[in-house]
Write a protein that holds these residues in place. Sequence first.
Motif, PDB file in Angstrom:
ATOM      1  N   TRP A  94      80.437  14.039  22.580  1.00 21.22           N
ATOM      2  CA  TRP A  94      79.630  13.113  23.387  1.00 21.22           C
ATOM      3  C   TRP A  94      78.619  12.356  22.533  1.00 21.22           C
ATOM      4  O   TRP A  94      77.846  12.965  21.797  1.00 21.22           O
ATOM      5  N   VAL A  95      78.625  11.033  22.672  1.00 18.48           N
ATOM      6  CA  VAL A  95      77.569  10.208  22.085  1.00 18.48           C
ATOM      7  C   VAL A  95      76.454  10.101  23.114  1.00 18.48           C
ATOM      8  O   VAL A  95      76.687   9.667  24.244  1.00 18.48           O
ATOM      9  N   THR A  96      75.263  10.561  22.714  1.00 15.01           N
ATOM     10  CA  THR A  96      74.139  10.527  23.662  1.00 15.01           C
ATOM     11  C   THR A  96      73.023   9.601  23.192  1.00 15.01           C
ATOM     12  O   THR A  96      72.102   9.316  23.939  1.00 15.01           O
ATOM     13  N   ARG A  97      73.083   9.163  21.924  1.00 12.01           N
ATOM     14  CA  ARG A  97      72.007   8.330  21.382  1.00 12.01           C
ATOM     15  C   ARG A  97      72.566   7.184  20.555  1.00 12.01           C
ATOM     16  O   ARG A  97      73.627   7.297  19.960  1.00 12.01           O
ATOM     17  N   SER A  98      71.812   6.077  20.509  1.00  8.39           N
ATOM     18  CA  SER A  98      72.103   5.045  19.509  1.00  8.39           C
ATOM     19  C   SER A  98      70.791   4.715  18.829  1.00  8.39           C
ATOM     20  O   SER A  98      69.774   4.484  19.491  1.00  8.39           O
ATOM     21  N   GLY A  99      70.801   4.738  17.493  1.00  5.84           N
ATOM     22  CA  GLY A  99      69.554   4.594  16.738  1.00  5.84           C
ATOM     23  C   GLY A  99      68.615   5.710  17.156  1.00  5.84           C
ATOM     24  O   GLY A  99      68.987   6.885  17.118  1.00  5.84           O
ATOM     25  N   ASN A 100      67.426   5.344  17.622  1.00  3.67           N
ATOM     26  CA  ASN A 100      66.483   6.365  18.076  1.00  3.67           C
ATOM     27  C   ASN A 100      66.389   6.473  19.594  1.00  3.67           C
ATOM     28  O   ASN A 100      65.540   7.184  20.118  1.00  3.67           O
ATOM     29  N   LYS A 106      76.120   8.814  28.996  1.00  4.13           N
ATOM     30  CA  LYS A 106      76.818   9.390  27.851  1.00  4.13           C
ATOM     31  C   LYS A 106      78.156   8.677  27.632  1.00  4.13           C
ATOM     32  O   LYS A 106      78.810   8.263  28.588  1.00  4.13           O
ATOM     33  N   LEU A 107      78.568   8.603  26.374  1.00  2.57           N
ATOM     34  CA  LEU A 107      79.873   8.034  26.044  1.00  2.57           C
ATOM     35  C   LEU A 107      80.735   9.108  25.374  1.00  2.57           C
ATOM     36  O   LEU A 107      80.297   9.761  24.432  1.00  2.57           O
TER      37      LEU A 107
END
Lengths: 480, 480
Positions: A94-100, A106-107
């Motif tokens: 799961w991608v939960t963040r982009s940058g800060n 969620k992706l």
Amino acid sequence: MTKELGITVKKSSDFSDWYTQCVLKSGIVDYSPSKGFIILRPYGYAIWEIIKDILDNELKNTGHKNGFLPVLIPESLLTKEKDHFDGFMPEVFWVTRSGNSELGEKLAVRPTSETLAYSLFSKWISSYRDLPLKLNFWNSALRAEIKSTKPLIRNSEFLWQEGHTAHTDEIEADEEVKLILGLYKKLIEDYLAIPTISGLKSDKEKFVGAKYTTCLESLMADGKVLQMATSHHLGQNFSKPFEIKFLDKDTNEHFAWQTSWGISWRIIGALIMVHGDDKGLILPPKISPTQVIIVPIYKDESKEIVKQKACDLENKLRAHNIRAFTDDRDEFTSGWKFNEWEMKGVPLRANIGLRDMKENQVELIRRDTKERFYVKEGELVNKVLIILEKIQSNMFDSAKNQLQSNTRTAASLAELLSILDATGGFVASSWCGKRICEDLVKEKTTADIRIVPFDAKEKVSACIACGNQDTIQVYFGRAY
Amino acid sequence: MTKELGITVKKSSDFSDWYTQCVLKSGIVDYSPSKGFIILRPYGYAIWEIIKDILDNELKNTGHKNGFLPVLIPESLLTKEKDHFDGFMPEVFWVTRSGNSELGEKLAVRPTSETLAYSLFSKWISSYRDLPLKLNFWNSALRAEIKSTKPLIRNSEFLWQEGHTAHTDEIEADEEVKLILGLYKKLIEDYLAIPTISGLKSDKEKFVGAKYTTCLESLMADGKVLQMATSHHLGQNFSKPFEIKFLDKDTNEHFAWQTSWGISWRIIGALIMVHGDDKGLILPPKISPTQVIIVPIYKDESKEIVKQKACDLENKLRAHNIRAFTDDRDEFTSGWKFNEWEMKGVPLRANIGLRDMKENQVELIRRDTKERFYVKEGELVNKVLIILEKIQSNMFDSAKNQLQSNTRTAASLAELLSILDATGGFVASSWCGKRICEDLVKEKTTADIRIVPFDAKEKVSACIACGNQDTIQVYFGRAY
């Protein structure tokens, strides 16, 4: 080649270590710094490119088109088909963040693309004129594999193709499922020289979300079996939640019928496990990046003239579309080169030295049988073509023998267990069709129903788990 | 084709809307459900496949090999080269969980693979014999783009290739950087028919972590400029933190010299922006999936015979490796087909009807000039080959004219601004080399230094920002 650069364990004594040494030392794969992930190095990728070209061509010839889908899929799409989501959920990255920043939603990193593809199908399909829609995607899929990873066979990311189609009716989708399984079978048997058993998966083993799953299974050299490729009929299980509807000629609206199917780089792993020997890989000519390796054998004074001859031979072979290469590196001895190309599994080696040149001949060495023979230069191309064909069919025949002699029948659970423990392989046994019996066999033997043959024999004997007489004969096996 | 299926805005009146309509309506791309991500549909992917084949072939011929790297990269690797990490940090997607578990170490979704590739290079390289190492990867990269996304030009995920090489010395790396830029230039100019300006990036604009960046820039039809491809000399900036060392012939240990380089699907966006017109795309023959679209024109009674003739013509053209297709769909009118293929930018259309058949002729219509002419059937293949060549060169010439007439010179900041506001394009101006002056120009005009020509003229005039006389002439432009 120094000893530790070669394979240091016998295939028969420690199959698992032998396999790992083969894939690493031949330059097929390497480990990535992240546990569970691997690299495909140039030699491995070259094999994948050849496989890809063959299948891509077949898919295009049967009306499929390629496209690209993003690797990140919103959680809300993935949850739309519940069985499907439940099946994949435990292994999704799961991608939960982009940058800060935290993401709003969620992706998921693509475990497979049914949900994303079908959210688009619902936009693209509105009339029978838009059908059939037959798309294919060459990409990678990610499923977190923490335990029991094995290069190419079980990793957290793998290269594959995934096909997704939509049809006006159920029968057309049936035919598509069958067409694709046929293309996979042709690829694996005719090119990779690996025989397969084809049929259906049981309900327990089918793809999560599918109406039914068809599949090809093969036998590995250690007696374990491997799922090689799957082709699924999805029924209307996805078209309903994703609202893939079309206006038919009769002006009524219907949900589409769908299929999905895939084959991954694990077939390269199978290739190694089935064909390799104590010296390393043996590649079938049709998918070997190098079909003929030419080794010029020279001393300082004959170097230029022998290398030139090797180069001429290479050009002659290449003019006939034979993938020939000359290993003219001065920094390695001929013996080193012989060992290296043997380990890499190149099907045919051609040695050329000053003495051969005087005799107008070339020495050929088959990788599969180790046979050596001299051929006159004028006959080289024809002989090479003939030998490569022989190697290809010999490899398939000997794998087929292995499969046949390791396909047995068991009339009881005890017999099944004793065959599996003694030799592994495929074991045909009768099964009543109930999940509880399938689970019991698994518990007692650790074997699964690998395949329900398309033409499964009925009522051969009683169910090996419950004794019921109303049975079909299925293949059990212990799988990777 | 109904009106709303075609392009409803003029290229000259609303360039941005025109572009979006072109890419969506021609079937090149579609939006993904996740903001910032796009799909490449079959028509767009077919163009990408042709581009990929051309470049892949050039790369293989110059000794590069393909491989596969995982899409997830451990945070600890990404942080090893500080400038590099700082540059990418704000746009990295982070995987923090798998299934329901938090990961021990965050994994970045590949923004580019230098760090992962070079952690492997340090394993693979130990001697001068292992060099040069020249690898290439066809994959996708992810960089979170929330604002000002534009299909193919700026998205959160894009298809590209990334090349990574290591060399024994600095000069060999220089030569690699130049070789690759040359291959990119050939691809873009000779195949995509888009003229380029080549040179260096300023220190401010170079790749984060590079010693220097070379680049190709092109002019879009709205006066904005676009970075088409970059080829970087990395010096030893990565080989030192990643410890990529080799034992040279002199038995001393040295750090390797490296390059990296990439070209993405944005060149398909450029193709559309440069060549398209009010009717839609115009594709250069060399990269058009369909080079000749044959439209049989028939009534019910002539249907079979005209379709058969169209099919014969298709076969004749295909036998000469011309990508010809027949649009024989009954459910659409000829007029609808004309409009559709015009919008999709197929360079040449061949109409064939009963009357033409009687005259033994075919009607050809050029997409670029709209010229129509009749050719005798016996001359069809030759004429088509000649016309396709003409279209290709005509498209390049007219784009070259555009570039030349929109490349101007400004001796002051005021002049630069007025040119940019009036026409855009490239503007050659003198610059003293200082970052503060580059920033001032950006602040006053929103233009960047797009390129420092390899043979930049010196001391043509004073720096347009500070008046210093010690200058070089660089190209400014407003960029996508």
